[in-house]
Scaffold this active site. Sequence first.
Site, PDB file in Angstrom:
ATOM      1  N   LYS A 117       0.834  -1.204   0.000  1.00 35.57           N
ATOM      2  CA  LYS A 117       0.000   0.000   0.000  1.00 35.57           C
ATOM      3  C   LYS A 117       0.867   1.253   0.000  1.00 35.57           C
ATOM      4  O   LYS A 117       0.643   2.160  -0.795  1.00 35.57           O
ATOM      5  CB  LYS A 117      -0.942   0.020   1.208  1.00 35.57           C
ATOM      6  CG  LYS A 117      -2.131  -0.897   1.047  1.00 35.57           C
ATOM      7  CD  LYS A 117      -3.453  -0.154   1.237  1.00 35.57           C
ATOM      8  CE  LYS A 117      -4.626  -0.980   0.742  1.00 35.57           C
ATOM      9  NZ  LYS A 117      -5.343  -1.691   1.789  1.00 35.57           N
ATOM     10  N   LYS A 199      -3.509  -8.648  -7.354  1.00 33.16           N
ATOM     11  CA  LYS A 199      -4.825  -9.088  -6.882  1.00 33.16           C
ATOM     12  C   LYS A 199      -5.951  -8.192  -7.425  1.00 33.16           C
ATOM     13  O   LYS A 199      -5.767  -6.976  -7.523  1.00 33.16           O
ATOM     14  CB  LYS A 199      -4.833  -9.028  -5.353  1.00 33.16           C
ATOM     15  CG  LYS A 199      -6.021  -9.695  -4.711  1.00 33.16           C
ATOM     16  CD  LYS A 199      -6.127  -9.300  -3.245  1.00 33.16           C
ATOM     17  CE  LYS A 199      -7.569  -9.061  -2.897  1.00 33.16           C
ATOM     18  NZ  LYS A 199      -7.828  -8.413  -1.641  1.00 33.16           N
ATOM     19  N   LYS A 202     -11.253  -3.996  -5.280  1.00 28.14           N
ATOM     20  CA  LYS A 202     -12.386  -3.125  -5.566  1.00 28.14           C
ATOM     21  C   LYS A 202     -11.985  -1.658  -5.641  1.00 28.14           C
ATOM     22  O   LYS A 202     -12.667  -0.857  -6.243  1.00 28.14           O
ATOM     23  CB  LYS A 202     -13.525  -3.338  -4.568  1.00 28.14           C
ATOM     24  CG  LYS A 202     -13.147  -3.348  -3.103  1.00 28.14           C
ATOM     25  CD  LYS A 202     -14.396  -3.672  -2.319  1.00 28.14           C
ATOM     26  CE  LYS A 202     -14.258  -4.052  -0.885  1.00 28.14           C
ATOM     27  NZ  LYS A 202     -13.256  -4.934  -0.388  1.00 28.14           N
TER      28      LYS A 202
END
Length: 335
Positions: A117, A199, A202
Amino acid sequence: MNKKKIKVFSAIQPSGSLTIGNYISVLRHWKKMQKKYQCIFCIADLHSLTSLHKEDNFLRKKSILDTLAIYLACGVNPKKSIIFVQSSVHEHSSLNWILNCHTYYNELIRMTQFKNKIFHVTEKINTGLFNYPTLMAADILLYQTDKVHVGRDQKQHIELTRNIATRFNSRYGKIFKIPELLIYNLGSKIMSLMDPRKKMSKSDLNKKNVIFLLENSKEILKKIKCSITDSDVPPKISFDSIYKPGISNLLEILSALVGKSIHELEQHFIKKSYSDLKKEVYHSVDMHISKIQKKFFIYRKDKDFLKKIFLQGTNKASKIAKKNLKKVYKSLGLF
Ligand code: TRP
């Protein structure tokens, strides 16, 4: 032990709309799991604050209700399971703080999800993102969970939870149950359509990477048609996540949705083209998604019904959470 007494905890963040990845890795198992276990399904809205954009706040209530309606559409039954919103059970935040004080900086900085992240995020990094795994640990440990059901990407967070719980117990006595990991291997990590080494997420800015559960059929077809494969000549439909990540991802999606093994599918696709594979993937995805959507829209219309489910879920979850937090407070000499 009576199977029904085995407690399973799972949660999904209500940020944005849920994806076929959430469905295949986690949601599709919940209906059946309820027969075997006492399930607690949480909507992790506090976790969703870690990627805070001001405009999200207007959508948050909607996202939470959407998520609940999707849980129900996937077969979660509020009579059998506890369904609740994380922020409505305040004990999660209290235990989170306590667990922060029993977690090491070095442990959190090793978390792969955090490292990824901070590598990709351009804005300032909030410490909620850093503490994200200890809030997960609080979610899980608060219910004396036996098994935690997650996708493969969350495995490291569950290992950390076990370490924190073991450490806490070794200091203060047997306070927490040490939870086990529950992962259904097939489909436990669905990858992006255009970048199958990453991955499916969303919150991906490139929407071509993601199939949303509430998306229309035409859009899904377009995305699957555009998904990345490879340039092998002749085309070879076989599973090899290193050298053929795109094809492997499509095979995994299909395998999970039609209930055939990867090996069976490889046999079935011998001498067939990549577009044959994509057609079958589309049909299976579309069939599942349209079934979910039909139910989703019925549940979603009835806001009072959804709110009632939350209220009941909160009451049940709070009872368990209060009892267990009390035990923790006592062990620490808190009032
Ligand atoms: N972080 C999880 C995810 O993104 C969601 C989650 C929050 C969770 N708390 C949890 C999952 C506790 C399992 C247990 O998928």
